[in-house]
Write a protein that holds these residues in place. Structure first.
Motif, PDB file in Angstrom:
ATOM      1  N   LYS C 151      13.298 -16.744   9.256  1.00  0.00           N
ATOM      2  CA  LYS C 151      14.237 -15.822   9.912  1.00  0.00           C
ATOM      3  C   LYS C 151      13.596 -14.531  10.406  1.00  0.00           C
ATOM      4  O   LYS C 151      14.316 -13.578  10.712  1.00  0.00           O
ATOM      5  CB  LYS C 151      15.405 -15.472   8.978  1.00  0.00           C
ATOM      6  N   GLU C 161      19.753  -5.443  25.085  1.00  0.00           N
ATOM      7  CA  GLU C 161      21.070  -4.990  24.625  1.00  0.00           C
ATOM      8  C   GLU C 161      21.319  -5.333  23.161  1.00  0.00           C
ATOM      9  O   GLU C 161      22.457  -5.298  22.689  1.00  0.00           O
ATOM     10  CB  GLU C 161      22.145  -5.583  25.524  1.00  0.00           C
ATOM     11  N   ARG C 163      20.955  -8.220  21.657  1.00  0.00           N
ATOM     12  CA  ARG C 163      21.444  -9.561  21.339  1.00  0.00           C
ATOM     13  C   ARG C 163      20.315 -10.442  20.811  1.00  0.00           C
ATOM     14  O   ARG C 163      19.154 -10.294  21.210  1.00  0.00           O
ATOM     15  CB  ARG C 163      22.064 -10.215  22.583  1.00  0.00           C
ATOM     16  N   ASN C 164      20.675 -11.386  19.938  1.00  0.00           N
ATOM     17  CA  ASN C 164      19.675 -12.274  19.336  1.00  0.00           C
ATOM     18  C   ASN C 164      19.113 -13.261  20.348  1.00  0.00           C
ATOM     19  O   ASN C 164      19.860 -13.911  21.073  1.00  0.00           O
ATOM     20  CB  ASN C 164      20.295 -13.084  18.195  1.00  0.00           C
ATOM     21  N   ILE C 165      17.793 -13.388  20.369  1.00  0.00           N
ATOM     22  CA  ILE C 165      17.161 -14.411  21.202  1.00  0.00           C
ATOM     23  C   ILE C 165      16.947 -15.673  20.379  1.00  0.00           C
ATOM     24  O   ILE C 165      17.027 -16.781  20.884  1.00  0.00           O
ATOM     25  CB  ILE C 165      15.832 -13.881  21.788  1.00  0.00           C
ATOM     26  N   PHE C 166      16.719 -15.495  19.078  1.00  0.00           N
ATOM     27  CA  PHE C 166      16.566 -16.643  18.184  1.00  0.00           C
ATOM     28  C   PHE C 166      17.728 -16.686  17.199  1.00  0.00           C
ATOM     29  O   PHE C 166      18.222 -15.635  16.786  1.00  0.00           O
ATOM     30  CB  PHE C 166      15.263 -16.542  17.391  1.00  0.00           C
ATOM     31  N   ALA C 167      18.148 -17.887  16.828  1.00  0.00           N
ATOM     32  CA  ALA C 167      19.172 -18.045  15.794  1.00  0.00           C
ATOM     33  C   ALA C 167      19.038 -19.426  15.184  1.00  0.00           C
ATOM     34  O   ALA C 167      18.443 -20.318  15.782  1.00  0.00           O
ATOM     35  CB  ALA C 167      20.572 -17.861  16.380  1.00  0.00           C
ATOM     36  N   PHE C 168      19.609 -19.571  13.995  1.00  0.00           N
ATOM     37  CA  PHE C 168      19.642 -20.901  13.370  1.00  0.00           C
ATOM     38  C   PHE C 168      20.675 -21.773  14.058  1.00  0.00           C
ATOM     39  O   PHE C 168      21.637 -21.295  14.659  1.00  0.00           O
ATOM     40  CB  PHE C 168      20.024 -20.778  11.892  1.00  0.00           C
ATOM     41  N   ASN C 178      16.746 -22.062  16.937  1.00  0.00           N
ATOM     42  CA  ASN C 178      17.250 -22.238  18.289  1.00  0.00           C
ATOM     43  C   ASN C 178      16.835 -21.035  19.131  1.00  0.00           C
ATOM     44  O   ASN C 178      16.764 -19.917  18.630  1.00  0.00           O
ATOM     45  CB  ASN C 178      18.783 -22.318  18.210  1.00  0.00           C
ATOM     46  N   ILE C 179      16.553 -21.258  20.394  1.00  0.00           N
ATOM     47  CA  ILE C 179      16.167 -20.150  21.265  1.00  0.00           C
ATOM     48  C   ILE C 179      17.169 -20.056  22.411  1.00  0.00           C
ATOM     49  O   ILE C 179      17.583 -21.076  22.969  1.00  0.00           O
ATOM     50  CB  ILE C 179      14.714 -20.302  21.780  1.00  0.00           C
ATOM     51  N   ASP C 180      17.592 -18.854  22.716  1.00  0.00           N
ATOM     52  CA  ASP C 180      18.549 -18.645  23.789  1.00  0.00           C
ATOM     53  C   ASP C 180      17.791 -18.645  25.124  1.00  0.00           C
ATOM     54  O   ASP C 180      17.039 -17.715  25.424  1.00  0.00           O
ATOM     55  CB  ASP C 180      19.285 -17.317  23.600  1.00  0.00           C
ATOM     56  N   LYS C 182      18.678 -18.371  28.210  1.00  0.00           N
ATOM     57  CA  LYS C 182      19.014 -17.327  29.193  1.00  0.00           C
ATOM     58  C   LYS C 182      18.342 -16.008  28.822  1.00  0.00           C
ATOM     59  O   LYS C 182      17.705 -15.361  29.650  1.00  0.00           O
ATOM     60  CB  LYS C 182      20.528 -17.117  29.260  1.00  0.00           C
ATOM     61  N   LEU C 183      18.489 -15.609  27.558  1.00  0.00           N
ATOM     62  CA  LEU C 183      17.926 -14.323  27.154  1.00  0.00           C
ATOM     63  C   LEU C 183      16.409 -14.386  27.043  1.00  0.00           C
ATOM     64  O   LEU C 183      15.714 -13.401  27.327  1.00  0.00           O
ATOM     65  CB  LEU C 183      18.529 -13.863  25.828  1.00  0.00           C
TER      66      LEU C 183
END
Lengths: 182, 597, 234
Positions: C151, C161, C163-168, C178-180, C182-183
Motif C-alpha cells: 500500500k 487534486e 485523488r488516488n492513482i493506485f488502489a486495491f 489497480n491503476i487508474d 485516466k489519472l
C-alpha cells in the motif's frame, strides 16, 4: 577410502548453472582430486554406471523426460542438490505457470510473431517427444531434495564452498555476498 | 441510465462516505454496476475510478456484470451442506441447464454460491434477488425454476409465510423464528419505552455505572465489558456515534436475525440508551446484506419510534436528541470486525483498522464511537428496566445474564435458545435433542471444535466463550473433509487480504488440509499446519486472522487420530500425478497422453 | 511538547519520543526492525506484518505501535527470526518473483530480506497464480506478479487534486493492485520515478529506462538490508 562420486544434470535449465560450476576456474583441478564424476554433461557419461553420493540438479521439470531423469537421480544418488533458481522454483521457464498450456503452445507455434514458417500450423506432436507438463515444477515437488543453492546462476564460490563442505563434512558458513537470487 | 445514476448520487448528498449506499442502489436498480456507472460516480464524487472500484470489488453482492434476472445465491456453508445442499444444487443446475457460477445465455437465471446467510436452523437456504428461500429440496427447486421461466415475481414465489413478525406485510418472509427457549432478559415480554424512560430520568454517568455494575459483556463473541467501553468513549470530547453491529456473519449464528425480527424496538431502544450514555446524537444499524428482506420493516419501526417520540428531537421531553439510520452491508464477513464495520459504514473497503487508536477514541468519521452487538443493546434495555443487581444475579460469577444461542446441525430442535450462562454442553445437547454427537463446533468456525470428553464444560465467558453459534456435528460426518475444509475455504474467501499473513496463510492452510483430505499428506504436513497456524495467529492484524486457523489447530489438538489415519508416516511424499499433468498438452497437440513409466 | 521516554529492545536501552512509532524509534537507536510496508512520516498500513515484535509479552506490529515509557521489546529472538523468514518465504510463493528477470533485483527490499535470512527455498508450496501486467499507461509498467500489497503507492501517489492513482481491487486471494488509467496518464516523470522508488519490490517500473546500476553496485549486493541503520549508531 574411495572418492565421493558426483552426478549432474540439466533439466529445464539453460546450462548456466553448469557454466557456473566451471566458473570455479583452477579449482577444478582440486575438484578432480576430491571427487569422481559419473553421469554428467561435464564428462559426457550418459547413464548412471555407478551409485553416486551427490546429485546436482540444474533446472526444474517442464516435461515427462525431466521427471524421468530426476527420479533416476533420486534413485541413484544419496544426496540431491537443487542448483539455481530453476531447480528451486522453476525459474524463467515457470513464467508460463498460471497460463493454460494450450495457450502457451498456440502462442509459441501458431500466433507468436516468429512463427511465420509454420505454414501447416502444426503443434509438435511426435510420439517420440517428451510430453509437456501443465506447469514447470520445482524439483522438490517431485522428489525429496536435500540441499538448495540459489542464484541465477549460483556463484561459483557458493558451489565450491557447498561441495567441499559436503565432501569433507565441514560446517558450511555462507557469507552474505554468496546467497543471491539473480 | 446516466440520469438515474446521477439522481441516486444526489439523493445521497453527493457524499463519498455514502458510496456503499450509492453502489447498493445502482446494483438494485440495474442488476450490476457498469463501467459507465463507475465513471459517473468518480466524476461526481471527485474521486478516482479505482477508488470506486476498490469498494465495489470488495463486497460479494456487488457485481460488474448482470447476474441474471433471477439471481440465486445458494448458501454453501457447513450446515447447508449437511442438510442436503448438494441435491438442491444438482436440481438447480438441471432445471436451469447451467452450472453454479454462471447464468443462462438469455440472462434469465444466474446461479452463485454465498457464505452463511443466517438461516442455519432451516437449511438448505438460498437468497433469490434478496428474498430468502429456506428448507429447499428438489421439488421446491423445480417449482421455483418453473416460476422463473414463467416470469413470476420473486415475492410471489414465497408460498408459505413464517411465524411472528416474519408475517408482517413489510417482511412477508418464509423465515421461521424457531424460538425454542425464552429467558428473562431478551425474549421475555417486552414493552417499548420502559428502559429508555428510566435511563432518561438519570444522568448519563449513572447509566454507564448501571451498565458497568451489571457486568454485561459484549455479546458478539469477544466479551469486552460493555460499561467500560461506554465509559472510555464518553470521556472523549466532540461528536460521538453509536453503531450497532448487525453484520451477523459467523457461520452458524442467526440469533440476531430473530432479535431484529421480534425485538427490533428493543434493539433501537438499547441504541438510544447507548447514545444517551455516551453523548451521541446519531446511531447506525449496520445490517448485513443477507438481511435486506427486513429493511422495510425496520425502517417502519424507526418511523414508528419517531412518531412516538422515542427517537428524534427532545425524546420523551427530556431534551435528548437521537436518531438512527440503517447502513446496509454488501456481503463481507470481515465487516463484523468493529473497525472494518466502521470503514464500511464510511463507504470504504471493509478493512480492519490498525490499533491504536481504538474506535472509542477515533471511530466513525474519526469520532469516538461505540460498536455493540444487537443482543448487547437488547440486554441494556432490560438492565435499565430491572437494574444491575437483578441482572447480575443471572448466570455465573464471571458471565452475568443470559446468552442467546443459535443451535443448528445434527439435532432435532435447531433454533434460538436463551439460556443463563453456565449451561454445560451435555445439558445443551439434551435440550436440542442431539444424539451420537462427534463434536460441537462452539462459537462458529472461528471458535473451537470440542470433543465429547469435554462436553461437561460450561458455556460461559470464563470457559467456553461464544457469540452464540453452536453447530452439532454427528458421528457420521467426515470431520476433516466436510467441516475443516469447508471452514478454511470460508476464511480464505473472506480474508480482506490487506494483511499478508491472513491473506496468504489462510490459502496455504486451505491447500494443506485439502492435500490431507485427498490422501497425499504425510505426518510432517500436520506438524507444519500447526506451526503455520501459530505464525498466523501471532502476526495478523485482526480477529479474523487470529482465529481463522482454529478449525485446523483445534481439530489437530482434539481429533489428532483423524489426521493420523489419513497421513502416511514417511519422510517425503510427492502429490505429483504425471498422467494428470500431461493431459492438457497432449490434448492440445493431439497425441496420446498415456504415460509409460 | 514531545516527551522523552525510555524503553528496551532485546535488553538494549533506547530513548525515543512518546507516541513515536516503535519501528522509527528503534531505527533512531540503531536497531533495525525489518519492515516492507512502512515508510517514515506516512500513515502506517500495518500490512506486511514482518515488523511483528513482542511488547511486554504481546505480539504487536512495530509499525503501528507507539513507543511508550518502559516498554520491553523483543525483536531479534529466534522466534521472530523464524516468523519473519516464514513471512518472506510466504511472499515469495504467493506472487511470481522471478528475480533473475526483474529490473529491481539487487535493489528490492523483499529480495534483500530473503538474503538477510538466507532463504534457500521457501517452506511453502508455490502458488503460481496468473496475474496480469498493465503496460497501458504512458509512464509505468504495473508488474502485478511482484506486488506484495504494501500500500505504499496507494498512500503516497496522488494526482494534482489529491485523488488516488493506485488502489486495491478485490479481496483475499483475489486482491490486486489497480491503476487508474485516466489519472495515470497525467503522471509526470518525477511522480513516476517516485512511484518506482517507493515500491519495495519490482511491481512499479518506470518506462524507458532500466538496469542503471550494474551488478555489484546495487543497493543490496554487498550491504544487508538494515545495515545502514545498524551502522549509523555504533
Amino acid at each position: 577410502m574411495s572418492k565421493p562420486i558426483i552426478a549432474t544434470t540439466s533439466l529445464a535449465g539453460c546450462f548456466g548453472c553448469h557454466m557456473a560450476i566451471l566458473d570455479i576456474d583452477a579449482r577444478i583441478l582440486q575438484l578432480i582430486d576430491l571427487v569422481e564424476f559419473n553421469k554428467s554433461p561435464i564428462d559426457d557419461i550418459k547413464t548412471f554406471t555407478k551409485e553416486c553420493d551427490i546429485g546436482i540438479i540444474e533446472g526444474g521439470c517442464c516435461n515427462s523426460e525431466n521427471i524421468h531423469v530426476l527420479k533416476e537421480f533420486r534413485k541413484h544418488c544419496k544426496i540431491l542438490i537443487s542448483l539455481g533458481e530453476c531447480a528451486i522454483m522453476g525459474g524463467l521457464p515457470a513464467l508460463r505457470n498460471g497460463i493454460p498450456v494450450k495457450e502457451c503452445l498456440e502462442e509459441a507455434y501458431l500466433n507468436g510473431p516468429t512463427v511465420g514458417r509454420n505454414t501447416e500450423r502444426i503443434l509438435p506432436n511426435d510420439e517420440e517427444l517428451p510430453m509437456i507438463l501443465d506447469k514447470v515444477y520445482p524439483c522438490h515437488e517431485i522428489v525429496k531434495i536435500d540441499y538448495y543453492l540459489p542464484g541465477c546462476p549460483p556463484k561459483a564460490d557458493l558451489i565450491w564452498a557447498a561441495v567441499v563442505a559436503l565432501v569433507t563434512g565441514d560446517e558450511l558458513n555462507i557469507p552474505y555476498e554468496l546467497v543471491k537470487f539473480d | 441510465m446516466k440520469e438515474k445514476i446521477i439522481s441516486i448520487i444526489k439523493a445521497h448528498g453527493t457524499d463519498t462516505a455514502r458510496l456503499m449506499d450509492i453502489l447498493l442502489r445502482v446494483q438494485a436498480e440495474f442488476g450490476y454496476v457498469s463501467t459507465e456507472a463507475v465513471s459517473i460516480m468518480a466524476t461526481m464524487l471527485h474521486i478516482s475510478e479505482v477508488d470506486v472500484v476498490q469498494t465495489l470489488s470488495f463486497y460479494h453482492f456487488f457485481t460488474t456484470d448482470a447476474v441474471g434476472k433471477y439471481a440465486v445465491y445458494m448458501n454453501n456453508s457447513l450446515v447447508s451442506c449437511m442438510m442436503g445442499m448438494k441435491e438442491v444444487v444438482d436440481e438447480f443446475e438441471k432445471q436451469a441447464g447451467i452450472k453454479f457460477g454462471s447464468k443462462t445465455p438469455d440472462g434469465l437465471i444466474g446461479l452463485y454460491y454465498t457464505a452463511c446467510i443466517g438461516m442455519n436452523d432451516q437449511e438448505p437456504a438460498a437468497l433469490i434477488n434478496g428474498i430468502v428461500f429456506t428448507e429447499l429440496n428438489r421439488e421446491k427447486v423445480r417449482n421455483i425454476v418453473a416460476d422463473m421461466k414463467a416470469g413470476k415475481s420473486v415475492n410471489d414465489m414465497v408460498a408459505v409465510i413464517g411465524d411472528g413478525i416474519n408475517a408482517n406485510p413489510l417482511m412477508k418472509s418464509m423465515v421461521k423464528n424457531n424460538i425454542r427457549k425464552s429467558g428473562p432478559v431478551i425474549l421475555a415480554d417486552y414493552t417499548l419505552g420502559i428502559g429508555i424512560a428510566k435511563a432518561l430520568t438519570t444522568d448519563s454517568k449513572s447509566v454507564i455505572k448501571e451498565v458497568k455494575d451489571s457486568n454485561l459483556r459484549g455479546r458478539g463473541g469477544a466479551g469486552f465489558p460493555t460499561g467500560m467501553k461506554w465509559d472510555f468513549c464518553s470521556r472523549e470530547t466532540g461528536v460521538h456515534y453509536v453503531l450497532c453491529n448487525a453484520d451477523e456473519g459467523e457461520p452458524g449464528t442467526f440469533k440476531d436475525r430473530v432479535l431484529l425480527t421480534e425485538r427490533a424496538y428493543m434493539v433501537f431502544e438499547g441504541m438510544t440508551i447507548g447514545g444517551y450514555a455516551i453523548g451521541a446524537a446519531e446511531g447506525i444499524l449496520y445490517l448485513r446484506n443477507e438481511y435486506t428482506y427486513m429493511k422495510a420493516y425496520l425502517e417502519n419501526v424507526l418511523n414508528d419510534m419517531r412518531t412516538k417520540n422515542f427517537l428524534g428531537n427532545n425524546i420523551l421531553g427530556k431534551g435528548f436528541n437521537f436518531d438512527i439510520r440503517i447502513q446496509m452491508g454488501a456481503g463481507a464477513y470481515v465487516c463484523g470486525e468493529e473497525s472494518a464495520l466502521i470503514e464500511s459504514s464510511e463507504g470504504k473497503r471493509g478493512e480492519p483498522r490498525n490499533r491504536p487508536p481504538f474506535p472509542v477514541q477515533k471511530g466513525y468519521k474519526g469520532k469516538p464511537t461505540i460498536v455493540n452487538n444487537v443482543e448487547t443493546f437488547c440486554s441494556v434495555v432490560r438492565i435499565s428496566e430491572k437494574g444491575a443487581s437483578w441482572y447480575n444475579a443471572i448466570g455465573t460469577s464471571e458471565s452475568a445474564g443470559t446468552k442467546l444461542l443459535s443451535i443448528s446441525g445434527d439435532c432435532k430442535l435447531p433454533g434460538v435458545y436463551e439460556i443463563a450462562w453456565g449451561m454445560s454442553i451435555n445439558e445443551m445437547l439434551e435440550m436440542v435433542g442431539a444424539e451420537n454427537v462427534q463434536t460441537v463446533q462452539v462459537a462458529g468456525p472461528s471458535g473451537i471444535c470440542l470433543p465429547p470428553k469435554q462436553f461437561d464444560r460450561k458455556i460461559a465467558l470464563e470457559d467456553l466463550p461464544t457469540g452464540g453459534s453452536m453447530i452439532v456435528i454427528g458421528q457420521h460426518r467426515d470431520l476433516l473433509k466436510d467441516v475443516v475444509l469447508n471452514f478454511m475455504e470460508f476464511f480464505a474467501d473472506e480474508s480482506c487480504g490487506s494483511c499478508v499473513t491472513c491473506r496468504s496463510f489462510n490459502m496455504i492452510l486451505r491447500n494443506a488440509i485439502e492435500k490431507i483430505v485427498d490422501g497425499h499428506g504425510i505426518k510432517k504436513d500436520v506438524e507444519n499446519m500447526l506451526a503455520w497456524s501459530e505464525i498466523l495467529r501471532k502476526t495478523t492484524r485482526c480477529g479474523l486472522g487470529q482465529t481463522s486457523s482454529n478449525p485446523i489447530s483445534t481439530t489437530i489438538k482434539n481429533f489428532r487420530e483423524l489426521y493420523d489415519a489419513r497421513v502416511k508416516d514417511v519422510d517425503y511424499q510427492s502429490d505429483f500425478d504425471m498422467q494428470k499433468s500431461v493431459l492438457a498438452s497432449c490434448e492440445a497437440v493431439g497425441r496420446s497422453s498415456v504415460v509409460h513409466e | 511538547m514531545s516527551e522523552t521516554i525510555k524503553f528496551t529492545i532485546d535488553g538494549k536501552e533506547c530513548q525515543g519520543t512518546k507516541g513515536q512509532l516503535l519501528v522509527d524509534a528503534a531505527a533512531d537507536n540503531g536497531v533495525y526492525i525489518p519492515v516492507l510496508c512502512h515508510m517514515r512520516d506516512l500513515i502506517p498500513a500495518g500490512s506486511c506484518r514482518i515488523c511483528t515484535v513482542k511488547v511486554n509479552g504481546r505480539n504487536m506490529a512495530a509499525c503501528t505501535t507507539p513507543a511508550e515509557e518502559g516498554m520491553a521489546v523483543e525483536n531479534n529472538t529466534p522466534e521472530f527470526l523464524d516468523i519473519r523468514k516464514a513471512i518472506v518465504e510466504m511472499l515469495f510463493v504467493e506472487g511470481n518473483h522471478f528475480c533473475p528477470a526483474c529490473e529491481k533485483s539487487g535493489n528490492c527490499d523483499l529480495q534483500a530480506l530473503g538474503y538477510k535470512y538466507q532463504m534457500m527455498v521457501p517452506r511453502f508450496p508455490y502458488a503460481f497464480e496468473r496475474r496480469e501486467i498493465d503496460a497501458t499507461t504512458p509512464k509505468i509498467f504495473l508488474e502485478r506478479n511482484r506486488c506484495i500489497f504494501c500500500k505504499r503507492c496507494v498512500r503516497v501517489i496522488k494526482d494534482e487534486e489529491g485523488r488516488n492513482i493506485f488502489a486495491f481491487k478485490g479481496r483475499g486471494n483475489t486482491l490486486e493492485i489497480n491503476i487508474d488509467r485516466k489519472l495515470a496518464a497525467t503522471m509526470t516523470d518525477e511522480i513516476a520515478q517516485k512511484a518506482m522508488d517507493i515500491c519495495p519490490v519490482g511491481c512499479i517500473l518506470k518506462k524507458e529506462i532500466g538496469f542503471v546500476n550494474p551488478i555489484g553496485q546495487r543497493k543490496y549486493d554487498t550491504m544487508p538490508i538494515g545495515s545502514d541503520i545498524e551502522n549509523n549508531h555504533q
